[in-house]
Every structure is written in structure tokens, then in C-alpha cells.
Design an enzyme around this catalytic site. Sequence first.
Site, PDB file in Angstrom:
ATOM      1  N   GLN A 256      -4.778   2.359  14.558  1.00 41.89           N
ATOM      2  CA  GLN A 256      -3.635   2.794  13.743  1.00 41.89           C
ATOM      3  C   GLN A 256      -2.780   3.839  14.473  1.00 41.89           C
ATOM      4  O   GLN A 256      -1.548   3.756  14.505  1.00 41.89           O
ATOM      5  CB  GLN A 256      -4.171   3.372  12.432  1.00 41.89           C
ATOM      6  CG  GLN A 256      -3.120   3.871  11.455  1.00 41.89           C
ATOM      7  CD  GLN A 256      -3.751   4.543  10.222  1.00 41.89           C
ATOM      8  OE1 GLN A 256      -4.972   4.506  10.043  1.00 41.89           O
ATOM      9  NE2 GLN A 256      -2.930   5.142   9.398  1.00 41.89           N
TER      10      GLN A 256
ATOM     11  N   TYR B 142       1.178   2.668  15.310  1.00 41.22           N
ATOM     12  CA  TYR B 142       1.983   2.771  14.086  1.00 41.22           C
ATOM     13  C   TYR B 142       3.451   3.119  14.291  1.00 41.22           C
ATOM     14  O   TYR B 142       4.277   2.841  13.414  1.00 41.22           O
ATOM     15  CB  TYR B 142       1.333   3.724  13.076  1.00 41.22           C
ATOM     16  CG  TYR B 142       1.643   5.185  13.247  1.00 41.22           C
ATOM     17  CD1 TYR B 142       0.994   5.946  14.209  1.00 41.22           C
ATOM     18  CD2 TYR B 142       2.585   5.802  12.435  1.00 41.22           C
ATOM     19  CE1 TYR B 142       1.272   7.289  14.355  1.00 41.22           C
ATOM     20  CE2 TYR B 142       2.877   7.153  12.593  1.00 41.22           C
ATOM     21  CZ  TYR B 142       2.206   7.889  13.543  1.00 41.22           C
ATOM     22  OH  TYR B 142       2.499   9.221  13.696  1.00 41.22           O
TER      23      TYR B 142
ATOM     24  N   ASP C  70       0.860  -1.183   0.000  1.00 39.93           N
ATOM     25  CA  ASP C  70       0.000   0.000   0.000  1.00 39.93           C
ATOM     26  C   ASP C  70       0.899   1.236   0.000  1.00 39.93           C
ATOM     27  O   ASP C  70       1.746   1.389   0.879  1.00 39.93           O
ATOM     28  CB  ASP C  70      -0.903   0.004   1.236  1.00 39.93           C
ATOM     29  CG  ASP C  70      -2.017   1.039   1.141  1.00 39.93           C
ATOM     30  OD1 ASP C  70      -2.339   1.477   0.015  1.00 39.93           O
ATOM     31  OD2 ASP C  70      -2.579   1.403   2.185  1.00 39.93           O
TER      32      ASP C  70
ATOM     33  N   ASP D 210      -9.486   0.382   1.178  1.00 35.74           N
ATOM     34  CA  ASP D 210      -8.552  -0.051   2.212  1.00 35.74           C
ATOM     35  C   ASP D 210      -9.094   0.368   3.575  1.00 35.74           C
ATOM     36  O   ASP D 210      -8.797   1.456   4.069  1.00 35.74           O
ATOM     37  CB  ASP D 210      -7.181   0.583   1.936  1.00 35.74           C
ATOM     38  CG  ASP D 210      -6.112   0.036   2.849  1.00 35.74           C
ATOM     39  OD1 ASP D 210      -6.275  -1.093   3.360  1.00 35.74           O
ATOM     40  OD2 ASP D 210      -5.104   0.735   3.048  1.00 35.74           O
TER      41      ASP D 210
ATOM     42  N   GLU E 211     -10.767   3.965   2.868  1.00 33.26           N
ATOM     43  CA  GLU E 211      -9.785   4.717   2.089  1.00 33.26           C
ATOM     44  C   GLU E 211     -10.074   4.456   0.623  1.00 33.26           C
ATOM     45  O   GLU E 211     -10.067   3.306   0.172  1.00 33.26           O
ATOM     46  CB  GLU E 211      -8.347   4.298   2.442  1.00 33.26           C
ATOM     47  CG  GLU E 211      -7.961   4.724   3.854  1.00 33.26           C
ATOM     48  CD  GLU E 211      -6.471   4.554   4.156  1.00 33.26           C
ATOM     49  OE1 GLU E 211      -5.856   3.611   3.627  1.00 33.26           O
ATOM     50  OE2 GLU E 211      -5.936   5.369   4.925  1.00 33.26           O
TER      51      GLU E 211
ATOM     52  N   HIS F  66      -3.789  13.944   0.318  1.00 33.55           N
ATOM     53  CA  HIS F  66      -4.058  13.074   1.475  1.00 33.55           C
ATOM     54  C   HIS F  66      -2.921  13.155   2.489  1.00 33.55           C
ATOM     55  O   HIS F  66      -3.157  13.333   3.687  1.00 33.55           O
ATOM     56  CB  HIS F  66      -4.251  11.634   0.998  1.00 33.55           C
ATOM     57  CG  HIS F  66      -4.394  10.637   2.110  1.00 33.55           C
ATOM     58  ND1 HIS F  66      -5.495  10.589   2.934  1.00 33.55           N
ATOM     59  CD2 HIS F  66      -3.548   9.654   2.536  1.00 33.55           C
ATOM     60  CE1 HIS F  66      -5.328   9.610   3.828  1.00 33.55           C
ATOM     61  NE2 HIS F  66      -4.155   9.029   3.604  1.00 33.55           N
TER      62      HIS F  66
ATOM     63  N   TYR G 189       1.219   5.643  -0.558  1.00 29.44           N
ATOM     64  CA  TYR G 189       0.715   6.813   0.186  1.00 29.44           C
ATOM     65  C   TYR G 189       0.925   7.997  -0.749  1.00 29.44           C
ATOM     66  O   TYR G 189       1.582   8.956  -0.411  1.00 29.44           O
ATOM     67  CB  TYR G 189       1.554   6.916   1.466  1.00 29.44           C
ATOM     68  CG  TYR G 189       1.107   7.887   2.531  1.00 29.44           C
ATOM     69  CD1 TYR G 189      -0.172   7.833   3.087  1.00 29.44           C
ATOM     70  CD2 TYR G 189       1.997   8.843   3.033  1.00 29.44           C
ATOM     71  CE1 TYR G 189      -0.543   8.699   4.099  1.00 29.44           C
ATOM     72  CE2 TYR G 189       1.636   9.708   4.044  1.00 29.44           C
ATOM     73  CZ  TYR G 189       0.362   9.628   4.580  1.00 29.44           C
ATOM     74  OH  TYR G 189      -0.006  10.484   5.597  1.00 29.44           O
TER      75      TYR G 189
HETATM   76 MN    MN Z   1      -4.343   2.624   2.452  1.00 32.03          MN
END
Ligand code: MN
Length: 425
Positions: A249, A253, A135, A242, A208, A142, A137
Site C-alpha cells: 500500500q 498508493y 471503502d 478489510d 482493518e 484512525h 476513511y
Molecule cells: Mn479499509
Amino acid sequence: MIKANNPSLKSWIPVPANSDFPIQNIPFGIVKPKGKAPRPATRVGDTVIDLSILSDNGFFDELEIDNYGVFYAPVLNDFIALGKPITNAVRQRLSDLFNTDNQELQTNKEVRKLALLSVDDVEMMMPVEVGDYTDFYSSIEHATNIGTMIRDPENALAPNWKHLPVGYHGRASSIVVSGTNIHRPKGQMKPAAANEPVFGPSRLFDFELEMAFITGKQTDLGESVSTENAEEYIFGLALFNDLSARDIQTWEYAPLGPFLGKNFGSVVSPWIVTIEALERFRVAGPVQKPKVLPYLQYNGKRNFNIQLEVLIQPEGGEETSVCNSNYKYLYWNIDQHLAHQTVNGCNINVGDMYASGTISGPTPDSYGSMMELSWRGTKPIQLNDGSERKFMNDNDTIIMRGHSEKEGVRIGFGEVVTKVLPATE
Ligand code: MN
């Protein structure tokens, strides 16, 4: 121009107005007709065409395919692995067979009866077995929004962001096909006012809006793919939701990145639209400043103009559109994604999925997650029934749709749908 993309082509199979699946699309997927095993198929309008039946009846014989077993497999991996010269020839052959000027299948009532099915009479299955999942970014809007909220508005983007496509290796086992409903995950989170973490159902359940590309060619360990050659390795694209638990999170993270807040379910649309079918929708991506390192530089138009929409449907209620974005906003394109993924010699396999990261646009109505739409819960979104959402409620259904349109041709992805089920006991 790719012959199968010709805007003047017409099919004898009915195509409703505003269908995502005209004869110029010819996507690939896996369908399960009632009482039968899953098998490869394509779609025109609201008709699904069973490729195993076409193979049974010799419609692909002239293509000299090494392994006709690919038309009977429960996933597309082996079909895709035949390589673009073959898969593009199959797409072209299907385009010919569905063309109004071609009588071969059109007048063969027996085969038509077996091979052509209504979309309502089949179950859509996972199109590929996903070996690995990354995934990224790659939306600057965003990343800036999230950085502003959780880092520092003055330094919203991390120092590396404009120099490399930031990404992480995700979990392949929990990637599921549209129509699969996902329980609200449970986990650890630390409310801002608390000193210690708590355990329970996530309160900040989010979607997402992403797209994923699927690789169609493997590499060996130690090998790298250039931006110039990247599209030889990309079979096609799909919509990708997603799902994310923001509270899990946020607590988990640091320092190794996303983990249990991200791997409880990601939902993919069932039809893989080939990169060839998207040819006419190419657009230039955003100018990258500072200039990127040579292995990430590229030539030509490598972004695609694909309109994207997210809708929320409460239980028994109507859909409310909450986001209109576009795939073209992505700062980093898919060729750069693949070049970066492999620059260190990391090998890739057929059927891998590479998601874009949340695709947000420049305006608040184009943000691709509830985290941004509600600005971390400070600006609730109003639905058509008058109710408000900061994040997703139990029994809400999330719908994502996407299509490109140009010169009267619309190529779409259909939709990816998932319902939020309550946390398990
Ligand atoms: Mn994602």
C-alpha cells in the site's frame, strides 16, 4: 416502536445467554445445508431457520409477495430488492412465528423438523452478490493516527478530511464471507533503506476493523440521495475485515490511492442485521466542526452504539483480545456516506457494500489495525502465549465480533473470521 424490536418478546426457540441472535434481531443470511443448495435463512440463538421451507409451507402467503422465488435464491439481492415494506413485513412475520405465544410453527412438528437446523449443520455463504464496493476513511482517530505516522504529526489530517467523507472505489470480486482464509499477498514494495522496489510476500499483513452497510434500493444515474432519505436505501449492516498489506500500500498508493495492497481479500460476516433491528442503539455522532456543506448536514441520531472487538488466535493457540472499539466513534455516519457517494449523480445498486474505514477509538487499546496498535511496528503487541506481533504471522486467525446491548436486549453480528495462509509459491 418497531413491534419486532420489543424487548419483552420471547421465543420458543432456545436463545443461550449472551447470544447475538435473540428474537429481536432476525438477521438475514444465506445458508447451505449439507447436500442442498444455498438458500435464505434467519437465525435465533444457535438455530438457523430455512426460509425456503417456510415459503414452501405457506407461512409467507399472507404477505402477498410478487416473487416467492426470492426465498429460493442463492443470494439475498432479489429479496432485498422487494423493498423495505416487504422485507420489514417478513421480519415481523418471522418474529410472530418465533414468539412463544404463536402456535403456527411451534406446534407444526413436520415443518419444524425441516426448517430448523443447528448452526453447526450449515455452511454460511456470501449473503449478497456485491456489485460495487466503496471503502471510506471515516474514523478521525484512525485518520489522525495514520496521518501522524506517514504524513506529518502537525498536519495529520489532509485538508479535505473534515469537509467530506474520504473514500475510494474498491474491488467487489474479492469480498468473501467469514471462514474464507486468505493467502498473504505478494507484490512490489520499497523498504525504507532501499533505492529500488523489491518483489515478494508482504511483510506487513494487517487487518482493518470495519463495518459495512448494504444498499437495498437502486438509484438511476444522475440521481442523488439526501441524508434525510439515506436510510430508505440502507438494508442493513455487517462486520467487515478489510485486509491490508501496508508495505504494498505505502509504495503504490500515490497518486491514485489504494490498489493491490487492499484488494486481495476483504471478509464480511454472514448475517446482515437490518438497520431496523438497530433502532434502539442510535446515538449522536461527534460534533462536526467546521460545519459541513448543506448536502452533508443531517438531523437526529445517525450513529450506532456497537461494541467491536478484534482477537488474534495463533495456530493451535488461544484467542487474545487486541482491540476494543465502538462503531459510534465514526466522525462521518452512513447517511453522510450515501449522500456523498451519490451527490454527483453516481448510481447505486441493491447489494452494494459501503465500508466505514478502520474504526479506531480514542485510546491505544481501541485502535482498529495492527499498523496503529503496534504503531507501525515500533510497539509490538503481546499475545497470551507470550509471543509478539507487529503485524500478522502466517497461520494466525483474525476474529472480529460486534454487538449492541441496551435494556437487556443484545443485538449482535456474530463474527467474521479469517486465517492468514502463507503466500502461494
Ligand atoms: Mn479499509
